[in-house]
Design a protein around this motif. Structure first.
Motif, PDB file in Angstrom:
ATOM      1  N   VAL A  72     -38.022 -41.130  -9.171  1.00 22.59           N
ATOM      2  CA  VAL A  72     -38.832 -40.855 -10.360  1.00 22.59           C
ATOM      3  C   VAL A  72     -38.055 -41.333 -11.582  1.00 22.59           C
ATOM      4  CG1 VAL A  72     -39.827 -39.075 -11.830  1.00 22.59           C
ATOM      5  CG2 VAL A  72     -40.045 -38.897  -9.353  1.00 22.59           C
ATOM      6  N   GLU A  73     -38.627 -42.263 -12.305  1.00 22.39           N
ATOM      7  CA  GLU A  73     -37.987 -42.756 -13.520  1.00 22.39           C
ATOM      8  C   GLU A  73     -38.144 -41.733 -14.628  1.00 22.39           C
ATOM      9  OE1 GLU A  73     -38.180 -46.557 -16.610  1.00 22.39           O
ATOM     10  OE2 GLU A  73     -39.239 -46.640 -14.686  1.00 22.39           O
ATOM     11  N   CYS A  74     -37.027 -41.367 -15.229  1.00 21.61           N
ATOM     12  CA  CYS A  74     -37.051 -40.321 -16.251  1.00 21.61           C
ATOM     13  C   CYS A  74     -35.803 -40.459 -17.115  1.00 21.61           C
ATOM     14  CB  CYS A  74     -37.084 -38.946 -15.583  1.00 21.61           C
ATOM     15  SG  CYS A  74     -37.102 -37.557 -16.713  1.00 21.61           S
ATOM     16  N   ASP A  75     -35.980 -40.505 -18.418  1.00 21.44           N
ATOM     17  CA  ASP A  75     -34.845 -40.571 -19.338  1.00 21.44           C
ATOM     18  C   ASP A  75     -34.371 -39.143 -19.602  1.00 21.44           C
ATOM     19  OD1 ASP A  75     -32.983 -40.965 -21.302  1.00 21.44           O
ATOM     20  OD2 ASP A  75     -34.315 -42.092 -22.651  1.00 21.44           O
ATOM     21  N   LEU A  76     -33.248 -38.774 -19.023  1.00 24.50           N
ATOM     22  CA  LEU A  76     -32.742 -37.408 -19.142  1.00 24.50           C
ATOM     23  C   LEU A  76     -32.244 -37.090 -20.544  1.00 24.50           C
ATOM     24  CD1 LEU A  76     -30.913 -37.152 -15.709  1.00 24.50           C
ATOM     25  CD2 LEU A  76     -33.164 -36.257 -16.318  1.00 24.50           C
ATOM     26  N   ALA A  77     -32.120 -38.096 -21.386  1.00 22.88           N
ATOM     27  CA  ALA A  77     -31.771 -37.854 -22.788  1.00 22.88           C
ATOM     28  C   ALA A  77     -32.975 -37.370 -23.587  1.00 22.88           C
ATOM     29  CB  ALA A  77     -31.205 -39.123 -23.417  1.00 22.88           C
ATOM     30  N   PRO A  80     -30.043 -30.665 -17.307  1.00 21.69           N
ATOM     31  CA  PRO A  80     -29.806 -29.775 -16.162  1.00 21.69           C
ATOM     32  C   PRO A  80     -30.502 -28.426 -16.295  1.00 21.69           C
ATOM     33  CG  PRO A  80     -27.773 -30.869 -16.748  1.00 21.69           C
ATOM     34  CD  PRO A  80     -28.776 -31.220 -17.815  1.00 21.69           C
ATOM     35  N   LEU A  81     -30.552 -27.876 -17.508  1.00 20.42           N
ATOM     36  CA  LEU A  81     -31.277 -26.625 -17.717  1.00 20.42           C
ATOM     37  C   LEU A  81     -32.765 -26.812 -17.426  1.00 20.42           C
ATOM     38  CD1 LEU A  81     -31.644 -23.727 -18.762  1.00 20.42           C
ATOM     39  CD2 LEU A  81     -31.721 -24.672 -21.081  1.00 20.42           C
ATOM     40  N   ILE A 137     -32.866 -33.028  -4.610  1.00 25.37           N
ATOM     41  CA  ILE A 137     -33.159 -33.749  -5.848  1.00 25.37           C
ATOM     42  C   ILE A 137     -31.806 -34.086  -6.465  1.00 25.37           C
ATOM     43  CG2 ILE A 137     -34.273 -33.655  -8.099  1.00 25.37           C
ATOM     44  CD1 ILE A 137     -35.250 -31.028  -5.600  1.00 25.37           C
ATOM     45  N   VAL A 138     -31.562 -35.367  -6.727  1.00 24.73           N
ATOM     46  CA  VAL A 138     -30.263 -35.813  -7.240  1.00 24.73           C
ATOM     47  C   VAL A 138     -30.484 -36.640  -8.499  1.00 24.73           C
ATOM     48  CG1 VAL A 138     -28.109 -37.028  -6.727  1.00 24.73           C
ATOM     49  CG2 VAL A 138     -29.382 -35.913  -4.875  1.00 24.73           C
ATOM     50  N   THR A 139     -29.812 -36.298  -9.576  1.00 21.80           N
ATOM     51  CA  THR A 139     -29.926 -37.080 -10.811  1.00 21.80           C
ATOM     52  C   THR A 139     -28.787 -38.090 -10.900  1.00 21.80           C
ATOM     53  OG1 THR A 139     -28.639 -35.510 -12.151  1.00 21.80           O
ATOM     54  CG2 THR A 139     -31.013 -35.140 -11.999  1.00 21.80           C
ATOM     55  N   GLY A 140     -29.078 -39.207 -11.578  1.00 21.60           N
ATOM     56  CA  GLY A 140     -28.049 -40.227 -11.780  1.00 21.60           C
ATOM     57  C   GLY A 140     -27.704 -40.972 -10.511  1.00 21.60           C
ATOM     58  N   PHE A 185     -25.491 -34.390 -25.333  1.00 20.78           N
ATOM     59  CA  PHE A 185     -25.741 -32.992 -24.965  1.00 20.78           C
ATOM     60  C   PHE A 185     -27.090 -32.840 -24.269  1.00 20.78           C
ATOM     61  CE2 PHE A 185     -22.591 -31.876 -28.400  1.00 20.78           C
ATOM     62  CZ  PHE A 185     -21.674 -31.278 -27.540  1.00 20.78           C
ATOM     63  N   ALA A 186     -28.073 -33.624 -24.692  1.00 21.74           N
ATOM     64  CA  ALA A 186     -29.381 -33.577 -24.039  1.00 21.74           C
ATOM     65  C   ALA A 186     -29.262 -33.978 -22.572  1.00 21.74           C
ATOM     66  CB  ALA A 186     -30.365 -34.493 -24.768  1.00 21.74           C
ATOM     67  N   THR A 187     -28.536 -35.046 -22.295  1.00 23.03           N
ATOM     68  CA  THR A 187     -28.371 -35.526 -20.919  1.00 23.03           C
ATOM     69  C   THR A 187     -27.505 -34.591 -20.091  1.00 23.03           C
ATOM     70  OG1 THR A 187     -28.579 -37.830 -21.648  1.00 23.03           O
ATOM     71  CG2 THR A 187     -27.524 -37.444 -19.513  1.00 23.03           C
TER      72      THR A 187
END
Length: 241
Positions: A47-52, A110-111, A5-8, A103-105
Motif C-alpha cells: 500500500v503506497e502511503c506517505d507516512l509523513a 506509528p501512533l 504489516i511492515v512499514t518502510g 516527527f510525523a514519520t
C-alpha cells in the motif's frame, strides 16, 4: 496463519523483515512510499502511503487491514519500522519544517498505525506491535537531536500502549536493534563534521567492520520477537536477539 504489516519495506531492515516473514509463509502488507521488487509474490501486498502525512494514513491503509482481518488468521503483527534520520545538524541550525515531517514519520505515523491496527483486528487474535527504536532513544548523538527525540518518543509510545491495553493476547514491545549496514548509516557517515560532529562515529562503525548484515538481524528479530514469547511493554536490546 500469520500476517504482518511492515512499514518502510523499500530497503534496509524493513525489506529484510518482510522477506524473513514471507520465508516463514506469513502474509505481509508493506506500507510506505515505495516497495521492493524482491518482495513480490502471492502473499505480499503493498500500500503506497506517505507516512509523513499521518492524517492520510487511514484512507490508504484501512481497506487493506480489513482485507487481512477477513482471513482466517491466528496471529497478526504490526512492525513500525519506517524512520528518517534527517534533519541533521546542531541546534541553532535546524530546518524546523523538516523536523516536523520527521516527527510525523517517526512518531505520529506509528501512533496512527497502531490505533488502526487495534481497531481492525479482534482481541481474540494473537496481536503484537513491534516498534523499531534505537540506542539514540537513550544516548544523545551530536547533530541528531530530532532523531534521538523521536526514538525516545517511540519507546514511550510502546509503554503507553502497553498501559492502555492489557488484553491476554496482545503485546506491544520496542527493539533497539543495534548497528547494521543501511542507507541511513551511509548517509550519516557521509556528512560534513562541521555540521554533523558525529560523522566520525559512523565512519568508525564501517571502518571497524562493526556493522551487521540486515538480513541476519531480520531473521533473528522474526524468530525472537515476532514468533517467540515476549514481555508486554518492554524495550528489547540487540544483545537479546
Amino acid at each position: 496463519m500469520h500476517a504482518a504489516i511492515v512499514t518502510g519495506v523499500s530497503r534496509g531492515l524493513g525489506e529484510a523483515l518482510a522477506a524473513a516473514l514471507l520465508a516463514r509463509s506469513a502474509y505481509v502488507l508493506g506500507v510506505g512510499r515505495r516497495s521492493s521488487a524482491k518482495l513480490a509474490g502471492p502473499r505480499y501486498r503493498f500500500v503506497e502511503c506517505d507516512l509523513a502525512r499521518p492524517a492520510a494514513i487511514a484512507a490508504a491503509v484501512l481497506p487493506a487491514l480489513r482485507e487481512l482481518a477477513g482471513l482466517q488468521l491466528s496471529a497478526v503483527t504490526l512492525v513500525n519500522n519506517a524512520a528518517v534520520a534527517t534533519p541533521l545538524g546542531l541546534a541553532g541550525q535546524l530546518d524546523i519544517a523538516a523536523a516536523d515531517e520527521s516527527f510525523a514519520t517517526n512518531v505520529t505515523a506509528p501512533l496512527a498505525l497502531t490505533d488502526l491496527f487495534l481497531r481492525s483486528f479482534d482481541a481474540s487474535l494473537e496481536r503484537r506491535v513491534l516498534n523499531i527504536s534505537s540506542g539514540a532513544a537513550q544516548t544523545a548523538i551530536a547533530g541528531s537531536a530530532v532523531y534521538c527525540m523521536s526514538k525516545a518518543a517511540l519507546e514511550m509510545l510502546t509503554k503507553a500502549i502497553a498501559a492502555d491495553h492489557g488484553e491476554p493476547h496482545f503485546r506491544c514491545i520496542a527493539l533497539r536493534p543495534g548497528i547494521f549496514e543501511t542507507g541511513m548509516q551511509a548517509l550519516l557517515r557521509a556528512q560534513d563534521p562541521e555540521t554533523f560532529p558525529s560523522a566520525a562515529l559512523f565512519r568508525g562503525f564501517k571502518d571497524s567492520g562493526a556493522l551487521k548484515d540486515p538480513e541476519a538481524v531480520a531473521v533473528r528479530i522474526v524468530e525472537r520477537l515476532i514468533a517467540g514469547p515476549v514481555e508486554h511493554g518492554r524495550v528489547y536490546h540487540h544483545t537479546e536477539l
